[in-house]
Write a protein that holds these residues in place. Structure first.
Motif, PDB file in Angstrom:
ATOM      1  N   GLN A 129     -64.760  -5.136  73.774  1.00  0.00           N
ATOM      2  CA  GLN A 129     -63.399  -5.458  74.176  1.00  0.00           C
ATOM      3  C   GLN A 129     -63.105  -4.943  75.589  1.00  0.00           C
ATOM      4  N   LYS A 133     -62.028  -7.189  78.883  1.00  0.00           N
ATOM      5  CA  LYS A 133     -60.840  -6.895  79.693  1.00  0.00           C
ATOM      6  C   LYS A 133     -61.207  -6.730  81.163  1.00  0.00           C
ATOM      7  N   GLN A 136     -61.829 -10.079  82.651  1.00  0.00           N
ATOM      8  CA  GLN A 136     -60.584 -10.804  82.824  1.00  0.00           C
ATOM      9  C   GLN A 136     -59.821 -10.296  84.048  1.00  0.00           C
ATOM     10  N   LYS A 137     -59.919  -8.994  84.302  1.00  0.00           N
ATOM     11  CA  LYS A 137     -59.295  -8.433  85.510  1.00  0.00           C
ATOM     12  C   LYS A 137     -59.919  -9.041  86.763  1.00  0.00           C
TER      13      LYS A 137
END
Length: 344
Positions: A129, A133, A136-137
């Protein structure tokens, strides 16, 4: 894999029958590469390694059929045609989601080592996870940069970006390949819109010369074939360049056609000249035609590649700004304007 090949007469026969190609098929047994000129043979090795009985039976039958067909054919062209018909992917239900069969791909011979290095780093574990993240940043940061550059032209522009999970077989070009034909396409549009090719005295050869890119042949070759990156399945990639380049090309095409639409070069306004220059300046300043992720990956820590990139970029800047800028538009009009006094 060597032992498996030695014990399997079908695969040994395939090795003898394999024709010379520019590409091979590659897959991975975890991090161990499997390379062959026949896709079905590579998939068979992977299926045996994974113990996938359904795929093993299917691929063994397919390989046997390839050999039988090949033995009947003496000419190389006919053999290749039959082989192509036999190369069909395994049914989705036969290969489990984590199977290496999903990643069998065609690779140019000169890219084998590069793809082997990337493939050896491929992991079969899903992202955590935290990793998701983080990626995605990165996507959001690239999107914000993209929006900042495009909104210089279109203040209300808004488009989402996402990480590209699929991989292009041709790879990702450091310089957008379209820069080699952009000006030719715009000039062709102008000729067709104004029906200039129907005018008496129209010179197609002269127009072809005006539309041709002005880069050296070595730079054009580098852009087309050498400055290309093949990202691995687990490597981060977002195609922001495709969006930015597309928007800037549409804006530049419209600005050039608006300027050319006067036909008479003396009627071109200062505002129209500035509009073309404004777009070109931003394209050059922001390297809109460069895929930044591909650039960083292709150059790495290689000083020679860095110098080569800068040399090609310098030529591209000159082409857009000088050789194919406002002055180019005026040269086109100087060729075209006299034709309008000699309609057929």
């Amino acid at each position: 894999m060597a032992t498996m090949t030695e014990e399997n007469p079908v695969l040994m026969r395939l090795k003898v029958l394999a024709t010379e190609k520019d590409t091979v098929w590659m897959g991975f047994m975890d991090i161990v590469p499997v390379i062959g000129t026949v896709k079905e043979a590579v998939e068979l090795v992977l299926a045996v390694y994974e113990g996938n009985e359904a795929v093993i039976k299917e691929k063994e039958k397919a390989v046997e059929n390839i050999v039988k067909e090949s033995l009947k054919i003496h000419e190389k062209e006919n053999y290749e045609k039959k082989l192509t018909l036999a190369e069909k992917p395994a049914p989705a239900a036969a290969a489990e989601e984590f199977s290496g069969l999903r990643n069998v791909r065609v690779v140019r011979k000169e890219m084998i080592i590069e793809y082997m290095v990337k493939g050896s780093k491929r992991g079969t574990k899903p992202q955590t996870q935290a990793q998701q993240k983080e990626r995605q940043k990165k996507v959001e940061a690239i999107r914000e940069d993209m929006l900042r550059k495009i909104r210089i032209l279109k203040s209300n522009f808004n488009e989402e970006l996402k990480e590209e999970l699929g991989r292009s077989k041709r790879g990702e070009h450091v310089f957008n390949n379209d820069i080699l034909k952009f000006h030719f396409k715009v000039l062709t549009d102008f000729i067709q819109i104004c029906h200039i090719d129907n005018l008496r005295g129209y010179n197609q050869q002269a127009m072809n010369e005006l539309g041709r890119h002005t880069l050296t042949q070595s730079s054009a070759t580098d852009i087309q074939t050498n400055m290309v990156v093949h990202f691995g399945e687990d490597e981060f990639y977002v195609n922001a360049n495709g969006v930015m380049y597309g928007e800037y090309c549409r804006a530049l095409r419209a600005a050039i056609l608006a300027l050319l639409g006067h036909i008479n070069p003396e009627d071109v306004t200062q505002e129209e000249r500035q509009s073309v220059n404004f777009i070109i300046d931003n394209m050059n300043n922001f390297k809109i035609y460069v895929d930044q992720l591909a650039e960083v990956t292709w150059i790495g820590n290689n000083a020679t590649r860095r110098a080569r990139f800068e040399q090609v970029r310098k030529e591209v800047v000159t082409m857009y700004n000088t050789d194919r800028g406002v002055g180019w538009c005026i040269r086109i009009l100087n060729q075209v304007a006299p034709l309008f006094g000699h309609r057929q």
